[in-house]
Design a protein around this motif. Structure first.
Motif, PDB file in Angstrom:
ATOM      1  N   VAL A 219      23.082  18.691  54.804  1.00 59.73           N
ATOM      2  CA  VAL A 219      24.507  17.940  55.266  1.00 59.73           C
ATOM      3  C   VAL A 219      24.526  17.039  56.279  1.00 59.73           C
ATOM      4  N   ALA A 220      23.407  17.121  57.208  1.00 64.23           N
ATOM      5  CA  ALA A 220      23.549  16.411  58.546  1.00 64.23           C
ATOM      6  C   ALA A 220      23.125  14.867  58.170  1.00 64.23           C
ATOM      7  N   ASP A 221      23.857  13.956  58.743  1.00 61.34           N
ATOM      8  CA  ASP A 221      23.369  12.509  58.511  1.00 61.34           C
ATOM      9  C   ASP A 221      22.408  12.417  59.767  1.00 61.34           C
ATOM     10  N   GLU A 222      22.467  13.064  60.667  1.00 59.55           N
ATOM     11  CA  GLU A 222      21.392  12.936  61.894  1.00 59.55           C
ATOM     12  C   GLU A 222      21.113  14.236  62.675  1.00 59.55           C
ATOM     13  N   VAL A 223      20.103  14.621  62.926  1.00 60.74           N
ATOM     14  CA  VAL A 223      19.648  15.671  63.595  1.00 60.74           C
ATOM     15  C   VAL A 223      19.190  15.260  64.950  1.00 60.74           C
ATOM     16  N   LEU A 224      19.622  16.167  65.977  1.00 62.42           N
ATOM     17  CA  LEU A 224      19.022  15.624  67.607  1.00 62.42           C
ATOM     18  C   LEU A 224      18.584  16.668  68.032  1.00 62.42           C
ATOM     19  N   PHE A 225      17.267  16.612  68.664  1.00 59.01           N
ATOM     20  CA  PHE A 225      16.911  17.670  69.365  1.00 59.01           C
ATOM     21  C   PHE A 225      16.819  17.535  70.800  1.00 59.01           C
ATOM     22  N   MET A 226      17.488  18.690  71.287  1.00 61.02           N
ATOM     23  CA  MET A 226      17.740  18.504  72.737  1.00 61.02           C
ATOM     24  C   MET A 226      16.548  19.430  73.456  1.00 61.02           C
ATOM     25  N   ASP A 227      16.177  19.446  74.584  1.00 61.69           N
ATOM     26  CA  ASP A 227      15.363  20.021  75.492  1.00 61.69           C
ATOM     27  C   ASP A 227      15.784  19.619  76.858  1.00 61.69           C
ATOM     28  N   GLY A 228      15.718  20.647  77.747  1.00 62.38           N
ATOM     29  CA  GLY A 228      15.839  20.097  79.203  1.00 62.38           C
ATOM     30  C   GLY A 228      17.064  19.349  79.451  1.00 62.38           C
ATOM     31  N   GLY A 229      18.298  19.587  78.694  1.00 60.72           N
ATOM     32  CA  GLY A 229      19.298  18.666  78.947  1.00 60.72           C
ATOM     33  C   GLY A 229      19.093  17.224  78.780  1.00 60.72           C
ATOM     34  N   VAL A 230      18.221  16.857  77.958  1.00 62.94           N
ATOM     35  CA  VAL A 230      18.278  15.510  77.312  1.00 62.94           C
ATOM     36  C   VAL A 230      17.854  15.562  75.739  1.00 62.94           C
ATOM     37  N   ILE A 231      18.268  14.353  75.181  1.00 64.11           N
ATOM     38  CA  ILE A 231      18.030  14.162  73.934  1.00 64.11           C
ATOM     39  C   ILE A 231      16.517  13.754  73.632  1.00 64.11           C
ATOM     40  N   VAL A 232      15.790  14.775  73.161  1.00 65.53           N
ATOM     41  CA  VAL A 232      14.250  14.181  73.124  1.00 65.53           C
ATOM     42  C   VAL A 232      14.048  13.218  72.087  1.00 65.53           C
ATOM     43  N   GLU A 233      14.648  13.629  70.783  1.00 61.38           N
ATOM     44  CA  GLU A 233      14.341  12.976  69.593  1.00 61.38           C
ATOM     45  C   GLU A 233      15.541  12.992  68.635  1.00 61.38           C
ATOM     46  N   ARG A 234      15.813  12.189  67.801  1.00 61.38           N
ATOM     47  CA  ARG A 234      16.647  12.075  66.931  1.00 61.38           C
ATOM     48  C   ARG A 234      16.428  11.275  65.493  1.00 61.38           C
ATOM     49  N   GLY A 235      16.926  11.544  64.531  1.00 63.57           N
ATOM     50  CA  GLY A 235      16.559  10.884  63.350  1.00 63.57           C
ATOM     51  C   GLY A 235      17.189  11.372  62.164  1.00 63.57           C
ATOM     52  N   THR A 236      16.902  11.020  61.218  1.00 67.39           N
ATOM     53  CA  THR A 236      17.379  11.878  59.730  1.00 67.39           C
ATOM     54  C   THR A 236      16.658  13.018  59.626  1.00 67.39           C
ATOM     55  N   PRO A 237      17.419  14.035  58.868  1.00 67.86           N
ATOM     56  CA  PRO A 237      16.770  15.375  58.942  1.00 67.86           C
ATOM     57  C   PRO A 237      15.283  15.357  58.499  1.00 67.86           C
ATOM     58  N   GLU A 238      15.003  14.257  57.605  1.00 65.60           N
ATOM     59  CA  GLU A 238      13.574  14.260  57.119  1.00 65.60           C
ATOM     60  C   GLU A 238      12.664  13.971  58.178  1.00 65.60           C
ATOM     61  N   GLU A 239      13.168  12.817  58.960  1.00 68.43           N
ATOM     62  CA  GLU A 239      12.327  12.295  59.934  1.00 68.43           C
ATOM     63  C   GLU A 239      12.096  13.399  60.917  1.00 68.43           C
ATOM     64  N   VAL A 240      13.209  14.067  61.604  1.00 72.35           N
ATOM     65  CA  VAL A 240      12.843  15.128  62.411  1.00 72.35           C
ATOM     66  C   VAL A 240      12.280  16.277  62.093  1.00 72.35           C
ATOM     67  N   PHE A 241      12.588  16.747  61.049  1.00 68.06           N
ATOM     68  CA  PHE A 241      11.659  18.065  60.457  1.00 68.06           C
ATOM     69  C   PHE A 241      10.374  17.819  59.929  1.00 68.06           C
ATOM     70  N   ASN A 242      10.260  16.780  59.200  1.00 63.03           N
ATOM     71  CA  ASN A 242       9.078  16.253  58.435  1.00 63.03           C
ATOM     72  C   ASN A 242       7.994  15.710  59.238  1.00 63.03           C
ATOM     73  N   SER A 243       8.585  14.730  60.035  1.00 63.56           N
ATOM     74  CA  SER A 243       7.284  14.020  60.858  1.00 63.56           C
ATOM     75  C   SER A 243       8.144  13.780  62.330  1.00 63.56           C
ATOM     76  N   PRO A 244       8.179  14.893  63.218  1.00 66.55           N
ATOM     77  CA  PRO A 244       8.665  14.800  64.441  1.00 66.55           C
ATOM     78  C   PRO A 244       7.510  14.069  65.333  1.00 66.55           C
TER      79      PRO A 244
END
Ligand SMILES: Nc1ncnc2c1ncn2[C@@H]1O[C@H](COP(=O)(O)OP(=O)(O)OP(=O)(O)O)[C@@H](O)[C@H]1O
Ligand SMILES: [Mg+2]
Length: 262
Positions: A219-244
């Motif tokens: 469903v997601a157009d974009e996934v954000l990975f948050m850690d320590g109060g910042v957005i560390v990484e963002r991208g399509t689900p494929e980008e973030v889950f398959n090749s972080p």
């Protein structure tokens, strides 16, 4: 969701967040978040416990007052560098609705009454108008037959779907979901995710905190990975889950993939 070029040309910004900070006393929980969400996009936010995900959602809805930054929803800007008049906060808050982990339905009201309550008390709707709309919304979340049941007569998944109908009754431009399935028994998760998936397909703009990978991937157009109060990484689900790209994202994904199959 996959969109055609034609649809892309129609994109307009629904949420624009700039340099959002939130501190609780000495603890800075959000350390400068920037995010643009286009109309109709579904954004999934993942991240470890304590990284600030809930605080982030609550700041978008001004359930928490950010310490600095701006949030613009559909052209209306809340600027947290100066105090906001109460009236402006109320008007700003109406643009989004939040669905919580614990559905917090009113126990003494039926499903129907729970959904009607907001429109009557917040928006001053007439009872018969609110009832008609609430029945439509209950049908939309697959609970038309449960309108007269009380929360204790409903399963957790059904209660959460009433919670979603209740949020939709306020006719928000943006839906904010904070781990809406994490308190549910596994067999009840799917029915709630399906309602959310339908909403996304209808073009609702959504920011969803969830670790449900299948939902994020589907469903997601974009996934954000948050850690320590910042957005560390963002991208399509494929980008973030398959090749972080970031080591912190990789570590987090490894941890959760040990708990569930991605
Ligand atoms: N009202 C508050 N007062 C003080 N500290 C708070 C408050 N709300 C949140 N915090 C702190 O802010 C940090 C981020 O909390 P938050 O609930 O946003 O994290 P989260 O990413 O949603 O975590 P989880 O995955 O466990 O739900 C935590 O250290 C928390 O203790
Ligand atoms: Mg949280």
């Amino acid at each position: 969701m996959i969109r055609t070029i034609d649809q892309l040309e129609e994109y307009e910004t629904m949420i624009s967040i700039k340099n959002l900070h939130k501190r609780f006393g000495d603890l800075e929980v959000l350390k400068g978040i920037d995010l643009d969400v286009q109309k109709g996009q579904a954004i999934v936010v993942i991240g470890p416990s304590g990284s600030g995900k809930t605080t982030f959602l609550r700041c978008i809805n001004i359930l928490e007052t950010p310490s600095a930054g701006t949030v613009t929803i559909d052209g209306q800007t809340a600027d947290f560098s100066k105090p906001m008049p109460k009236k402006q906060i109320t008007s700003f808050r109406k643009q989004s609705a939040m669905v919580f982990q614990h559905y917090n339905l009113f126990p003494h009201m039926t499903a129907l009454e729970n959904v009607m309550e907001g429109p009557i008390t917040v928006q001053g709707r007439k009872k018969d108008v609110a009832k008609k709309q609430a029945l439509e919304l209950l049908a939309k979340v697959g609970l038309a037959e449960k309108a007269d049941e009380y929360p204790f007569q409903l399963s957790g998944g059904q209660q959460q779907r009433v919670g979603i109908a209740r949020a939709l009754a306020l006719e928000p431009k943006v839906m904010l979901f904070d781990e809406p399935t994490s308190a549910l028994d596994p067999e009840l998760v799917g029915e709630v995710l399906q309602v959310m998936k339908d909403l996304a397909a209808e073009g609702m703009t959504m920011v969803v905190v969830t670790h449900e990978m299948r939902f994020a991937k589907g469903v997601a157009d974009e996934v954000l990975f948050m850690d320590g109060g910042v957005i560390v990484e963002r991208g399509t689900p494929e980008e973030v889950f398959n090749s972080p790209k970031e080591a912190r994202t990789q570590r987090f994904l490894n941890l959760i993939s040990e708990k569930e199959e991605i």
